[in-house]
Design an enzyme around this catalytic site. Structure first.
Site, PDB file in Angstrom:
ATOM      1  CG  ASP A  11      -1.919   1.074   1.275  1.00  0.00           C
ATOM      2  OD1 ASP A  11      -2.010   1.818   0.279  1.00  0.00           O
ATOM      3  OD2 ASP A  11      -2.624   1.189   2.297  1.00  0.00           O
ATOM      4  CD  GLU A 106      -5.310  -0.793  -0.632  1.00  0.00           C
ATOM      5  OE1 GLU A 106      -5.872  -1.723  -0.059  1.00  0.00           O
ATOM      6  OE2 GLU A 106      -5.823   0.328  -0.775  1.00  0.00           O
TER       7      GLU A 106
HETATM    8 MG   LIG Z   1      -2.437   3.920   0.061  1.00  0.00          MG
END
Ligand SMILES: [Mg+2]
Length: 382
Positions: A11, A106
Protein backbone atom coordinates in the site's frame (compact mmCIF):
# COMPACT_ATOMS: atom_id res chain seq x y z
CA UNK A 1 1.49 -30.74 6.22
CA UNK A 2 -0.20 -28.02 4.22
CA UNK A 3 2.25 -25.43 3.06
CA UNK A 4 1.52 -21.90 4.21
CA UNK A 5 0.87 -19.37 1.51
CA UNK A 6 2.97 -16.22 1.31
CA UNK A 7 0.85 -13.13 0.64
CA UNK A 8 1.96 -9.52 0.51
CA UNK A 9 -0.27 -6.47 0.76
CA UNK A 10 1.50 -3.42 -0.62
CA UNK A 11 0.00 0.00 0.00
CA UNK A 12 1.61 3.23 -1.15
CA UNK A 13 1.65 5.86 1.59
CA UNK A 14 -0.72 8.83 1.03
CA UNK A 15 -0.26 8.09 -2.65
CA UNK A 16 -1.71 11.09 -4.55
CA UNK A 17 -0.41 13.56 -1.98
CA UNK A 18 3.03 11.94 -1.95
CA UNK A 19 3.24 12.12 -5.75
CA UNK A 20 2.48 15.84 -5.59
CA UNK A 21 5.10 16.39 -2.89
CA UNK A 22 7.61 14.39 -4.89
CA UNK A 23 6.93 16.33 -8.11
CA UNK A 24 6.96 19.77 -6.50
CA UNK A 25 9.67 20.20 -3.87
CA UNK A 26 7.90 23.29 -2.51
CA UNK A 27 5.19 20.96 -1.19
CA UNK A 28 7.60 18.71 0.69
CA UNK A 29 6.98 18.77 4.42
CA UNK A 30 3.76 20.79 3.96
CA UNK A 31 0.18 19.86 4.80
CA UNK A 32 -1.20 18.96 1.37
CA UNK A 33 -4.52 17.54 0.26
CA UNK A 34 -5.48 16.40 -3.21
CA UNK A 35 -9.07 16.98 -4.25
CA UNK A 36 -11.58 19.29 -5.88
CA UNK A 37 -12.76 22.64 -4.57
CA UNK A 38 -16.50 22.53 -5.33
CA UNK A 39 -19.08 22.74 -2.56
CA UNK A 40 -19.32 18.95 -2.42
CA UNK A 41 -15.63 18.14 -2.92
CA UNK A 42 -14.00 15.56 -0.70
CA UNK A 43 -10.36 14.92 0.14
CA UNK A 44 -8.94 12.23 -2.16
CA UNK A 45 -5.62 12.05 -0.32
CA UNK A 46 -3.95 13.87 2.56
CA UNK A 47 -0.24 14.15 3.28
CA UNK A 48 0.96 12.97 6.66
CA UNK A 49 1.59 16.60 7.59
CA UNK A 50 -2.12 17.31 6.95
CA UNK A 51 -3.18 14.20 8.87
CA UNK A 52 -1.61 15.68 11.98
CA UNK A 53 -4.43 18.24 11.89
CA UNK A 54 -7.04 15.48 11.77
CA UNK A 55 -7.48 15.72 8.00
CA UNK A 56 -8.04 12.43 6.22
CA UNK A 57 -9.24 11.11 2.89
CA UNK A 58 -12.99 11.02 2.17
CA UNK A 59 -13.45 14.04 4.46
CA UNK A 60 -15.41 16.97 2.96
CA UNK A 61 -12.91 19.54 1.69
CA UNK A 62 -14.65 22.24 3.68
CA UNK A 63 -14.00 20.32 6.89
CA UNK A 64 -10.34 19.81 5.92
CA UNK A 65 -9.96 23.56 5.47
CA UNK A 66 -11.63 24.18 8.81
CA UNK A 67 -9.26 21.84 10.61
CA UNK A 68 -6.18 23.03 8.79
CA UNK A 69 -6.70 26.47 7.20
CA UNK A 70 -3.14 26.58 5.83
CA UNK A 71 -3.54 23.27 3.99
CA UNK A 72 -2.49 23.38 0.33
CA UNK A 73 -5.23 22.05 -1.95
CA UNK A 74 -3.95 20.44 -5.14
CA UNK A 75 -6.13 19.48 -8.09
CA UNK A 76 -5.87 15.76 -8.83
CA UNK A 77 -3.67 14.77 -11.79
CA UNK A 78 -4.97 11.30 -12.44
CA UNK A 79 -2.81 10.76 -15.50
CA UNK A 80 0.33 11.28 -13.48
CA UNK A 81 -0.90 8.96 -10.70
CA UNK A 82 -1.71 6.29 -13.27
CA UNK A 83 1.73 6.63 -14.78
CA UNK A 84 3.46 6.07 -11.44
CA UNK A 85 1.02 3.32 -10.54
CA UNK A 86 1.99 1.50 -13.74
CA UNK A 87 5.67 1.69 -12.73
CA UNK A 88 4.90 0.31 -9.30
CA UNK A 89 2.78 -2.54 -10.66
CA UNK A 90 5.58 -3.32 -13.09
CA UNK A 91 7.81 -3.89 -10.07
CA UNK A 92 5.19 -6.19 -8.51
CA UNK A 93 4.94 -8.23 -11.71
CA UNK A 94 8.68 -8.68 -11.86
CA UNK A 95 8.25 -10.87 -8.75
CA UNK A 96 5.03 -12.72 -9.58
CA UNK A 97 2.19 -12.67 -12.09
CA UNK A 98 -0.20 -13.24 -9.20
CA UNK A 99 -0.93 -9.57 -8.57
CA UNK A 100 -4.39 -8.41 -7.57
CA UNK A 101 -4.70 -4.64 -7.84
CA UNK A 102 -7.21 -3.08 -5.47
CA UNK A 103 -6.67 0.48 -6.62
CA UNK A 104 -3.90 2.53 -8.22
CA UNK A 105 -1.78 2.28 -5.10
CA UNK A 106 -2.68 -0.99 -3.45
CA UNK A 107 -2.26 -4.65 -4.38
CA UNK A 108 -2.04 -8.20 -3.09
CA UNK A 109 0.82 -10.37 -4.31
CA UNK A 110 0.91 -14.14 -3.92
CA UNK A 111 4.51 -15.28 -3.63
CA UNK A 112 3.78 -18.86 -2.54
CA UNK A 113 5.26 -20.37 -5.68
CA UNK A 114 8.03 -17.83 -6.02
CA UNK A 115 9.93 -18.66 -2.89
CA UNK A 116 13.04 -20.75 -3.21
CA UNK A 117 13.55 -23.26 -0.45
CA UNK A 118 14.64 -21.21 2.51
CA UNK A 119 13.65 -17.96 0.75
CA UNK A 120 11.61 -15.52 2.72
CA UNK A 121 8.64 -13.41 1.71
CA UNK A 122 9.93 -10.78 4.07
CA UNK A 123 13.13 -10.45 2.06
CA UNK A 124 11.11 -9.96 -1.12
CA UNK A 125 8.94 -7.39 0.63
CA UNK A 126 12.07 -5.49 1.60
CA UNK A 127 13.31 -5.66 -1.98
CA UNK A 128 9.99 -4.40 -3.37
CA UNK A 129 9.98 -1.45 -0.98
CA UNK A 130 13.54 -0.57 -1.94
CA UNK A 131 12.81 -0.75 -5.67
CA UNK A 132 9.69 1.39 -5.36
CA UNK A 133 11.65 4.00 -3.48
CA UNK A 134 14.57 3.92 -5.91
CA UNK A 135 12.32 4.27 -8.95
CA UNK A 136 9.69 6.73 -7.73
CA UNK A 137 11.08 8.34 -4.60
CA UNK A 138 7.90 7.26 -2.80
CA UNK A 139 7.38 4.97 0.16
CA UNK A 140 5.10 1.96 0.47
CA UNK A 141 3.96 0.04 3.51
CA UNK A 142 3.94 -3.72 3.16
CA UNK A 143 2.25 -6.44 5.17
CA UNK A 144 3.40 -10.07 4.95
CA UNK A 145 1.29 -12.98 6.15
CA UNK A 146 -0.18 -16.30 5.05
CA UNK A 147 -3.48 -14.81 3.88
CA UNK A 148 -5.01 -11.61 2.50
CA UNK A 149 -6.84 -10.59 5.65
CA UNK A 150 -3.69 -10.67 7.76
CA UNK A 151 -1.45 -9.17 5.09
CA UNK A 152 -3.75 -6.18 4.77
CA UNK A 153 -4.00 -5.77 8.50
CA UNK A 154 -0.20 -5.95 8.74
CA UNK A 155 0.41 -3.28 6.10
CA UNK A 156 -1.69 -0.86 8.11
CA UNK A 157 0.09 -1.48 11.38
CA UNK A 158 3.23 0.58 10.81
CA UNK A 159 2.32 3.21 8.28
CA UNK A 160 3.98 5.10 6.69
CA UNK A 161 7.06 3.37 5.33
CA UNK A 162 6.47 0.21 7.35
CA UNK A 163 7.17 -3.47 6.89
CA UNK A 164 5.18 -5.78 9.14
CA UNK A 165 5.13 -9.57 9.22
CA UNK A 166 2.41 -11.55 10.97
CA UNK A 167 3.44 -15.17 11.59
CA UNK A 168 0.88 -17.92 12.20
CA UNK A 169 1.90 -18.29 15.83
CA UNK A 170 1.29 -14.58 16.45
CA UNK A 171 -2.20 -14.32 14.97
CA UNK A 172 -4.24 -14.65 18.14
CA UNK A 173 -1.98 -12.38 20.16
CA UNK A 174 -2.24 -9.67 17.50
CA UNK A 175 -5.92 -10.01 16.56
CA UNK A 176 -7.58 -10.77 19.88
CA UNK A 177 -7.17 -7.31 21.45
CA UNK A 178 -8.23 -5.39 18.30
CA UNK A 179 -11.63 -3.65 18.31
CA UNK A 180 -14.27 -5.41 16.21
CA UNK A 181 -14.43 -2.43 13.84
CA UNK A 182 -10.98 -3.31 12.53
CA UNK A 183 -12.43 -6.30 10.74
CA UNK A 184 -13.22 -5.35 7.17
CA UNK A 185 -16.98 -5.46 6.76
CA UNK A 186 -17.94 -4.57 10.30
CA UNK A 187 -19.21 -1.03 10.04
CA UNK A 188 -20.24 1.33 12.80
CA UNK A 189 -23.77 -0.05 12.97
CA UNK A 190 -22.82 -3.71 13.33
CA UNK A 191 -20.01 -2.66 15.66
CA UNK A 192 -22.48 -0.90 17.93
CA UNK A 193 -24.78 -3.92 17.99
CA UNK A 194 -21.88 -6.18 18.91
CA UNK A 195 -20.90 -3.83 21.70
CA UNK A 196 -24.44 -3.97 23.07
CA UNK A 197 -23.81 -7.70 23.42
CA UNK A 198 -20.57 -7.06 25.28
CA UNK A 199 -18.39 -7.93 22.29
CA UNK A 200 -15.70 -5.31 21.85
CA UNK A 201 -12.67 -7.20 20.58
CA UNK A 202 -11.93 -9.74 17.89
CA UNK A 203 -11.01 -12.22 20.62
CA UNK A 204 -14.49 -11.88 22.11
CA UNK A 205 -16.03 -12.11 18.66
CA UNK A 206 -14.10 -15.27 17.86
CA UNK A 207 -15.37 -16.95 21.02
CA UNK A 208 -18.89 -15.51 21.20
CA UNK A 209 -21.74 -18.00 21.54
CA UNK A 210 -23.65 -18.93 18.41
CA UNK A 211 -26.87 -17.63 19.99
CA UNK A 212 -25.43 -14.11 20.06
CA UNK A 213 -23.85 -14.05 16.61
CA UNK A 214 -26.49 -15.86 14.58
CA UNK A 215 -29.18 -13.15 14.89
CA UNK A 216 -26.62 -10.56 13.72
CA UNK A 217 -24.86 -12.37 10.92
CA UNK A 218 -27.08 -15.30 9.96
CA UNK A 219 -25.38 -17.36 7.28
CA UNK A 220 -22.29 -15.18 7.53
CA UNK A 221 -21.73 -16.18 11.16
CA UNK A 222 -19.17 -18.84 10.48
CA UNK A 223 -17.25 -16.62 8.13
CA UNK A 224 -17.21 -13.72 10.59
CA UNK A 225 -15.96 -16.03 13.31
CA UNK A 226 -13.20 -17.27 11.01
CA UNK A 227 -12.19 -13.78 10.02
CA UNK A 228 -12.01 -12.77 13.68
CA UNK A 229 -9.65 -15.71 14.15
CA UNK A 230 -7.53 -14.57 11.19
CA UNK A 231 -8.69 -17.41 8.94
CA UNK A 232 -9.11 -16.41 5.29
CA UNK A 233 -8.60 -18.65 2.29
CA UNK A 234 -9.57 -16.20 -0.43
CA UNK A 235 -7.15 -16.55 -3.34
CA UNK A 236 -5.25 -13.68 -4.90
CA UNK A 237 -7.21 -13.14 -8.10
CA UNK A 238 -5.65 -11.51 -11.14
CA UNK A 239 -7.44 -9.71 -13.88
CA UNK A 240 -10.90 -9.73 -12.33
CA UNK A 241 -13.52 -9.74 -15.10
CA UNK A 242 -15.95 -6.88 -15.02
CA UNK A 243 -18.98 -7.71 -12.92
CA UNK A 244 -20.83 -4.45 -13.24
CA UNK A 245 -20.80 -1.34 -15.36
CA UNK A 246 -22.23 1.73 -13.72
CA UNK A 247 -22.47 5.49 -13.92
CA UNK A 248 -23.35 7.80 -11.09
CA UNK A 249 -23.68 11.48 -10.41
CA UNK A 250 -23.53 13.55 -7.24
CA UNK A 251 -25.57 16.72 -7.58
CA UNK A 252 -24.27 20.13 -6.62
CA UNK A 253 -27.38 20.56 -4.53
CA UNK A 254 -29.93 18.03 -3.34
CA UNK A 255 -32.84 17.49 -5.71
CA UNK A 256 -36.49 16.71 -4.89
CA UNK A 257 -38.12 17.27 -8.28
CA UNK A 258 -39.15 13.80 -9.41
CA UNK A 259 -39.40 14.70 -13.08
CA UNK A 260 -35.93 16.24 -13.07
CA UNK A 261 -34.50 13.27 -11.18
CA UNK A 262 -36.13 10.94 -13.70
CA UNK A 263 -34.38 12.81 -16.52
CA UNK A 264 -31.02 12.70 -14.78
CA UNK A 265 -31.45 8.98 -14.16
CA UNK A 266 -32.35 8.39 -17.81
CA UNK A 267 -29.15 10.21 -18.81
CA UNK A 268 -27.11 7.97 -16.52
CA UNK A 269 -28.86 4.87 -17.89
CA UNK A 270 -27.99 5.99 -21.43
CA UNK A 271 -24.36 6.46 -20.48
CA UNK A 272 -24.25 3.02 -18.86
CA UNK A 273 -25.88 1.42 -21.91
CA UNK A 274 -23.35 3.09 -24.19
CA UNK A 275 -20.45 1.66 -22.19
CA UNK A 276 -22.11 -1.76 -22.29
CA UNK A 277 -22.37 -1.54 -26.07
CA UNK A 278 -18.76 -0.37 -26.43
CA UNK A 279 -17.63 -3.48 -24.57
CA UNK A 280 -19.95 -5.67 -26.67
CA UNK A 281 -21.69 -7.04 -23.61
CA UNK A 282 -25.26 -7.69 -22.63
CA UNK A 283 -26.78 -7.41 -19.18
CA UNK A 284 -29.63 -9.09 -17.44
CA UNK A 285 -29.92 -6.93 -14.36
CA UNK A 286 -30.32 -3.21 -13.90
CA UNK A 287 -29.61 -1.62 -10.53
CA UNK A 288 -30.31 1.91 -9.45
CA UNK A 289 -28.69 3.62 -6.51
CA UNK A 290 -30.30 6.51 -4.70
CA UNK A 291 -28.53 8.37 -1.94
CA UNK A 292 -30.58 10.70 0.20
CA UNK A 293 -29.41 13.96 1.71
CA UNK A 294 -28.74 12.13 5.00
CA UNK A 295 -26.46 9.65 3.19
CA UNK A 296 -28.84 6.73 3.57
CA UNK A 297 -28.34 4.81 0.34
CA UNK A 298 -30.88 2.60 -1.40
CA UNK A 299 -30.39 0.17 -4.23
CA UNK A 300 -33.20 -1.33 -6.26
CA UNK A 301 -32.60 -4.06 -8.76
CA UNK A 302 -34.52 -5.85 -11.45
CA UNK A 303 -33.46 -8.94 -13.37
CA UNK A 304 -34.90 -9.93 -16.69
CA UNK A 305 -34.43 -12.15 -19.66
CA UNK A 306 -33.33 -12.27 -22.37
CA UNK A 307 -30.24 -10.16 -21.62
CA UNK A 308 -29.99 -6.86 -23.46
CA UNK A 309 -27.66 -4.02 -24.40
CA UNK A 310 -30.46 -1.84 -25.67
CA UNK A 311 -30.51 1.70 -24.41
CA UNK A 312 -34.27 2.12 -24.43
CA UNK A 313 -34.86 -1.01 -22.36
CA UNK A 314 -32.19 -0.14 -19.81
CA UNK A 315 -33.61 3.37 -19.47
CA UNK A 316 -37.11 1.95 -19.09
CA UNK A 317 -36.17 -0.48 -16.34
CA UNK A 318 -34.09 2.09 -14.46
CA UNK A 319 -36.75 4.81 -14.54
CA UNK A 320 -39.39 2.25 -13.53
CA UNK A 321 -37.32 1.33 -10.47
CA UNK A 322 -36.94 4.99 -9.55
CA UNK A 323 -40.69 5.58 -9.92
CA UNK A 324 -41.38 2.73 -7.52
CA UNK A 325 -38.81 4.08 -5.07
CA UNK A 326 -40.54 7.46 -5.11
CA UNK A 327 -43.79 5.74 -4.15
CA UNK A 328 -42.05 4.78 -0.90
CA UNK A 329 -40.26 8.11 -0.46
CA UNK A 330 -42.20 10.82 -2.22
CA UNK A 331 -40.53 13.76 -0.52
CA UNK A 332 -36.94 12.58 -0.35
CA UNK A 333 -34.12 14.99 -1.15
CA UNK A 334 -31.60 13.15 -3.31
CA UNK A 335 -27.87 13.87 -3.48
CA UNK A 336 -26.72 11.05 -5.73
CA UNK A 337 -28.16 8.80 -8.41
CA UNK A 338 -26.54 5.84 -10.12
CA UNK A 339 -27.43 3.23 -12.72
CA UNK A 340 -25.57 -0.06 -13.03
CA UNK A 341 -25.98 -3.13 -15.19
CA UNK A 342 -24.86 -6.59 -14.12
CA UNK A 343 -24.89 -10.30 -14.93
CA UNK A 344 -22.84 -9.42 -17.97
CA UNK A 345 -22.26 -11.75 -20.89
CA UNK A 346 -20.81 -11.31 -24.38
CA UNK A 347 -23.41 -9.89 -26.74
CA UNK A 348 -24.88 -12.38 -29.19
CA UNK A 349 -24.57 -11.72 -32.88
CA UNK A 350 -27.48 -9.61 -33.99
CA UNK A 351 -29.86 -11.47 -36.20
CA UNK A 352 -30.74 -9.18 -39.10
CA UNK A 353 -34.33 -10.26 -39.10
CA UNK A 354 -34.97 -9.82 -35.41
CA UNK A 355 -32.72 -6.81 -34.76
CA UNK A 356 -35.41 -4.36 -35.80
CA UNK A 357 -37.90 -5.97 -33.51
CA UNK A 358 -35.60 -6.21 -30.54
CA UNK A 359 -37.36 -3.41 -28.74
CA UNK A 360 -40.62 -5.29 -28.97
CA UNK A 361 -39.09 -8.29 -27.32
CA UNK A 362 -40.98 -9.59 -24.35
CA UNK A 363 -39.26 -8.43 -21.27
CA UNK A 364 -39.86 -10.87 -18.50
CA UNK A 365 -38.97 -9.65 -15.05
CA UNK A 366 -37.38 -12.52 -13.16
CA UNK A 367 -36.90 -10.81 -9.84
CA UNK A 368 -36.59 -7.51 -8.13
CA UNK A 369 -34.54 -6.85 -5.07
CA UNK A 370 -32.95 -4.07 -3.16
CA UNK A 371 -31.26 -3.20 0.03
CA UNK A 372 -30.98 -0.17 2.18
CA UNK A 373 -27.78 0.91 3.71
CA UNK A 374 -27.45 3.27 6.55
CA UNK A 375 -24.54 5.49 7.35
CA UNK A 376 -21.89 5.53 8.49
CA UNK A 377 -20.10 3.12 6.26
CA UNK A 378 -20.98 -0.16 4.67
CA UNK A 379 -21.59 -3.10 6.90
CA UNK A 380 -20.80 -6.70 6.17
CA UNK A 381 -21.64 -7.85 2.71
CA UNK A 382 -21.04 -11.45 1.69
MG1 LIG B 1 -2.44 3.92 0.06
Amino acid sequence: MIRQRAILHVDMDAFFASVEQQDDPRLAGQPVVVGGTGARAVVAAASYEARRFGVHSAMPMREALRRCPQVLVIQPRMRRYREISAQVFEIFRSFTELVEGLSLDEAYLDLSDRLHPGGSAEAIAREIRARIHALTGLTASVGVAHNKLLAKLASGMHKPDGLTVIRPAEVEAILDPLPVGRLHGIGARTGARLEQQGIFTLGQLRQAPESVLWPLFRRETRRIRERAAGIDDRPVVTDVPEKQISSEETFDRDLRDQRLLGERLAGLAERTARRLQERQLEASTVTIKVRRRDFVTYTRQRSFSPPTQETSLIVEVATGLLRRWFEEQPRAAVRLLGVGVGDLAPARQLDLFTAGRASERAFAAASTAGHDEHPPGPDWTP
